[in-house]
Design a protein around this motif. Structure first.
Motif, PDB file in Angstrom:
ATOM      1  N   THR A 120     -17.985  33.905  24.298  1.00  0.00           N
ATOM      2  CA  THR A 120     -18.870  34.698  23.452  1.00  0.00           C
ATOM      3  C   THR A 120     -18.186  35.056  22.137  1.00  0.00           C
ATOM      4  O   THR A 120     -18.783  34.920  21.068  1.00  0.00           O
ATOM      5  N   THR A 121     -16.940  35.474  22.196  1.00  0.00           N
ATOM      6  CA  THR A 121     -16.207  35.851  20.988  1.00  0.00           C
ATOM      7  C   THR A 121     -16.009  34.653  20.067  1.00  0.00           C
ATOM      8  O   THR A 121     -16.256  34.748  18.860  1.00  0.00           O
ATOM      9  N   LEU A 122     -15.581  33.529  20.619  1.00  0.00           N
ATOM     10  CA  LEU A 122     -15.368  32.339  19.797  1.00  0.00           C
ATOM     11  C   LEU A 122     -16.669  31.881  19.151  1.00  0.00           C
ATOM     12  O   LEU A 122     -16.722  31.625  17.952  1.00  0.00           O
ATOM     13  N   PHE A 123     -17.720  31.756  19.956  1.00  0.00           N
ATOM     14  CA  PHE A 123     -18.995  31.311  19.401  1.00  0.00           C
ATOM     15  C   PHE A 123     -19.516  32.289  18.353  1.00  0.00           C
ATOM     16  O   PHE A 123     -20.062  31.879  17.340  1.00  0.00           O
ATOM     17  N   ARG A 124     -19.348  33.573  18.604  1.00  0.00           N
ATOM     18  CA  ARG A 124     -19.796  34.568  17.631  1.00  0.00           C
ATOM     19  C   ARG A 124     -19.051  34.393  16.303  1.00  0.00           C
ATOM     20  O   ARG A 124     -19.663  34.396  15.233  1.00  0.00           O
ATOM     21  N   ASP A 125     -17.758  34.195  16.366  1.00  0.00           N
ATOM     22  CA  ASP A 125     -16.968  34.018  15.140  1.00  0.00           C
ATOM     23  C   ASP A 125     -17.350  32.726  14.415  1.00  0.00           C
ATOM     24  O   ASP A 125     -17.512  32.719  13.196  1.00  0.00           O
ATOM     25  N   TRP A 126     -17.477  31.632  15.165  1.00  0.00           N
ATOM     26  CA  TRP A 126     -17.852  30.360  14.547  1.00  0.00           C
ATOM     27  C   TRP A 126     -19.256  30.445  13.961  1.00  0.00           C
ATOM     28  O   TRP A 126     -19.508  29.999  12.844  1.00  0.00           O
ATOM     29  N   HIS A 127     -20.164  31.044  14.704  1.00  0.00           N
ATOM     30  CA  HIS A 127     -21.547  31.195  14.239  1.00  0.00           C
ATOM     31  C   HIS A 127     -21.604  32.056  12.977  1.00  0.00           C
ATOM     32  O   HIS A 127     -22.335  31.745  12.030  1.00  0.00           O
ATOM     33  N   ALA A 128     -20.812  33.130  12.952  1.00  0.00           N
ATOM     34  CA  ALA A 128     -20.790  34.005  11.776  1.00  0.00           C
ATOM     35  C   ALA A 128     -20.296  33.255  10.544  1.00  0.00           C
ATOM     36  O   ALA A 128     -20.852  33.413   9.447  1.00  0.00           O
ATOM     37  N   SER A 129     -19.280  32.427  10.701  1.00  0.00           N
ATOM     38  CA  SER A 129     -18.759  31.652   9.571  1.00  0.00           C
ATOM     39  C   SER A 129     -19.805  30.681   9.039  1.00  0.00           C
ATOM     40  O   SER A 129     -20.024  30.582   7.827  1.00  0.00           O
ATOM     41  N   ILE A 130     -20.441  29.973   9.948  1.00  0.00           N
ATOM     42  CA  ILE A 130     -21.449  28.986   9.544  1.00  0.00           C
ATOM     43  C   ILE A 130     -22.661  29.684   8.936  1.00  0.00           C
ATOM     44  O   ILE A 130     -23.184  29.249   7.901  1.00  0.00           O
ATOM     45  N   THR A 131     -23.099  30.777   9.540  1.00  0.00           N
ATOM     46  CA  THR A 131     -24.262  31.503   9.025  1.00  0.00           C
ATOM     47  C   THR A 131     -23.973  32.076   7.642  1.00  0.00           C
ATOM     48  O   THR A 131     -24.837  32.068   6.763  1.00  0.00           O
ATOM     49  N   SER A 132     -22.769  32.541   7.436  1.00  0.00           N
ATOM     50  CA  SER A 132     -22.396  33.116   6.141  1.00  0.00           C
ATOM     51  C   SER A 132     -22.510  32.083   5.019  1.00  0.00           C
ATOM     52  O   SER A 132     -23.093  32.350   3.966  1.00  0.00           O
ATOM     53  N   ILE A 133     -21.967  30.894   5.239  1.00  0.00           N
ATOM     54  CA  ILE A 133     -22.036  29.871   4.191  1.00  0.00           C
ATOM     55  C   ILE A 133     -23.470  29.388   4.022  1.00  0.00           C
ATOM     56  O   ILE A 133     -23.934  29.159   2.897  1.00  0.00           O
ATOM     57  N   ALA A 134     -24.209  29.260   5.117  1.00  0.00           N
ATOM     58  CA  ALA A 134     -25.615  28.853   5.023  1.00  0.00           C
ATOM     59  C   ALA A 134     -26.412  29.885   4.231  1.00  0.00           C
ATOM     60  O   ALA A 134     -27.235  29.524   3.376  1.00  0.00           O
ATOM     61  N   ASP A 135     -26.160  31.150   4.480  1.00  0.00           N
ATOM     62  CA  ASP A 135     -26.867  32.209   3.767  1.00  0.00           C
ATOM     63  C   ASP A 135     -26.601  32.134   2.262  1.00  0.00           C
ATOM     64  O   ASP A 135     -27.520  32.250   1.448  1.00  0.00           O
TER      65      ASP A 135
END
Length: 188
Positions: A120-135
């Motif tokens: 959960t922690t790893l996916f959350r961090d990876w997802h946050a990074s990808i979502t940030s650049i997409a945003d």
């Protein structure tokens, strides 16, 4: 704290780690997630003890490889933010994103096997990074996009395309997606 512990890793240790991750990336791409550690160590030009010193478990190595893949995808987005054409930048990144999802998903899942909390922690961090650049890419292209469109919308649609098709088909679906998210010019 001793002077040695203040310095960080030795330069040869950092080089060995980078070589191991690069060798693992290549071997995983060729042979899959079950490639033998011996093969990776040999490709990196180090002994097994060095590999295990840096990556005590297969999951540790897979996490390092996948984290580098996410970092590269996000770095590509950063580069595209500087391009003169915001909409083209967004869709160039989405092309890379769908290929990433279509080809790296098994690696991401293998890297996070085991502890649900760690996963959960790893996916959350990876997802946050990808979502940030997409945003940032979506906001930059927003004048040419539907006004109600969010980065989450774009990532959800692109992920759906990536998970249901091979990379080439996923890229085709992103091209089709483009017509649905561009703002109407009133000429349709």
């Amino acid at each position: 704290m001793s002077p040695v512990s203040k310095r960080g890793p030795r330069s040869d240790a950092s080089r060995n780690r980078a070589r191991l991750v690069a060798a693992a990336r290549e071997a995983l791409a060729e042979a899959g997630n079950d490639v033998a550690f011996d093969v990776i160590a040999r490709r990196a030009g180090v002994g097994n003890a060095t590999l295990y010193r840096h990556f005590p478990t297969r999951a540790d190595l897979l996490v390092a490889v996948y984290a580098d893949e996410v970092a590269a995808l996000c770095q590509r987005g950063e580069q595209l933010l500087g391009s003169a054409a915001p909409t083209e930048a967004l869709f160039a990144w989405l092309d890379e994103f769908v290929v990433h999802v279509a080809t790296k998903r098994p690696l991401a899942l293998a890297a996070t096997e085991g502890s649900d909390e760690s996963r959960t922690t790893l996916f959350r961090d990876w997802h946050a990074s990808i979502t940030s650049i997409a945003d940032r890419l979506v906001r930059r292209a927003q004048p040419a996009l539907r006004s109600d469109l969010t980065a989450t919308d774009v990532l959800t649609l692109a992920s759906g395309a990536a998970l249901t098709a091979d990379p080439a088909q996923a890229r085709r679906l992103v091209a089709l997606l483009r017509t649905g998210i561009l703002a109407s010019t009133g000429t349709d």
